[in-house]
Design a protein around this motif. Sequence first.
Motif, PDB file in Angstrom:
ATOM      1  N   LEU A 167     -12.353  -6.258 -47.669  1.00  0.00           N
ATOM      2  CA  LEU A 167     -13.318  -7.110 -48.158  1.00  0.00           C
ATOM      3  C   LEU A 167     -12.969  -7.736 -49.559  1.00  0.00           C
ATOM      4  O   LEU A 167     -12.970  -8.521 -49.909  1.00  0.00           O
ATOM      5  CB  LEU A 167     -14.582  -6.212 -48.258  1.00  0.00           C
ATOM      6  N   LEU A 168     -12.371  -6.657 -50.282  1.00  0.00           N
ATOM      7  CA  LEU A 168     -12.140  -7.313 -51.831  1.00  0.00           C
ATOM      8  C   LEU A 168     -10.760  -7.951 -51.979  1.00  0.00           C
ATOM      9  O   LEU A 168     -10.630  -8.833 -52.937  1.00  0.00           O
ATOM     10  CB  LEU A 168     -12.017  -5.851 -52.943  1.00  0.00           C
ATOM     11  N   SER A 169      -9.764  -7.636 -51.139  1.00  0.00           N
ATOM     12  CA  SER A 169      -8.533  -8.516 -51.194  1.00  0.00           C
ATOM     13  C   SER A 169      -8.490  -9.769 -50.659  1.00  0.00           C
ATOM     14  O   SER A 169      -7.417 -10.260 -50.639  1.00  0.00           O
ATOM     15  CB  SER A 169      -7.646  -7.229 -50.711  1.00  0.00           C
TER      16      SER A 169
ATOM     17  N   LYS B 249     -14.948 -15.907 -50.856  1.00  0.00           N
ATOM     18  CA  LYS B 249     -15.766 -16.123 -51.944  1.00  0.00           C
ATOM     19  C   LYS B 249     -16.162 -14.779 -52.887  1.00  0.00           C
ATOM     20  O   LYS B 249     -16.865 -13.916 -52.190  1.00  0.00           O
ATOM     21  CB  LYS B 249     -17.044 -16.979 -51.841  1.00  0.00           C
ATOM     22  N   HIS B 250     -15.652 -14.572 -54.045  1.00  0.00           N
ATOM     23  CA  HIS B 250     -15.984 -13.463 -54.791  1.00  0.00           C
ATOM     24  C   HIS B 250     -16.492 -13.898 -56.075  1.00  0.00           C
ATOM     25  O   HIS B 250     -16.434 -14.835 -56.708  1.00  0.00           O
ATOM     26  CB  HIS B 250     -14.708 -12.639 -55.283  1.00  0.00           C
ATOM     27  N   ASP B 251     -17.536 -12.836 -56.680  1.00  0.00           N
ATOM     28  CA  ASP B 251     -18.172 -12.896 -57.860  1.00  0.00           C
ATOM     29  C   ASP B 251     -17.028 -12.424 -58.824  1.00  0.00           C
ATOM     30  O   ASP B 251     -16.654 -11.288 -58.734  1.00  0.00           O
ATOM     31  CB  ASP B 251     -19.245 -12.296 -58.011  1.00  0.00           C
ATOM     32  N   ASN B 252     -16.020 -13.440 -59.309  1.00  0.00           N
ATOM     33  CA  ASN B 252     -15.058 -12.670 -60.056  1.00  0.00           C
ATOM     34  C   ASN B 252     -15.396 -11.833 -61.138  1.00  0.00           C
ATOM     35  O   ASN B 252     -14.623 -10.913 -61.707  1.00  0.00           O
ATOM     36  CB  ASN B 252     -14.203 -13.891 -60.657  1.00  0.00           C
ATOM     37  N   ASP B 253     -16.449 -11.861 -61.843  1.00  0.00           N
ATOM     38  CA  ASP B 253     -16.939 -11.219 -62.945  1.00  0.00           C
ATOM     39  C   ASP B 253     -17.275  -9.565 -62.304  1.00  0.00           C
ATOM     40  O   ASP B 253     -17.055  -8.629 -62.960  1.00  0.00           O
ATOM     41  CB  ASP B 253     -18.299 -11.490 -63.602  1.00  0.00           C
TER      42      ASP B 253
END
Length: 130
Positions: A57-59, A63-67
């Motif tokens: 999920l993280l890698s 679309k990720h919330d970069n903060d």
Amino acid sequence: KTISESLSSDNTNERIAAATAFGAWPNDEPFDTLLDAFESEDTIVVKTGVFKSAISLLSSERKHDNDELGNRWLTLSAYATTNSQKSKIISEAVKANADWSSPVLKFFTGKDHDDRIQTHAAKGLDKIKD
């Protein structure tokens, strides 16, 4: 039945399938649900699947919330209990070479981790600085 409900099922295969589904989610939304499942899971094969799904999920290129992404990697790092899990996070941090990579690698250089993990993280820090 929802995916979240399946993650709490009595059926091992259903829990694994739910974790896999969350690992393919289009955004970070199920991260906290995966962490809760990881923390409460007693079956090693399911716990391993949940962890792999959180990594996926993280890698991903989703679309990720970069903060928030760095905080999530640090949180997952704190949940990692085996050297295999820790090494996987270190490898992903080096591979990403992102803003969040250095704090995650520094986390694993601490004395709370065995020498092998500390060395792996230190080498990773050197690699991303080059």
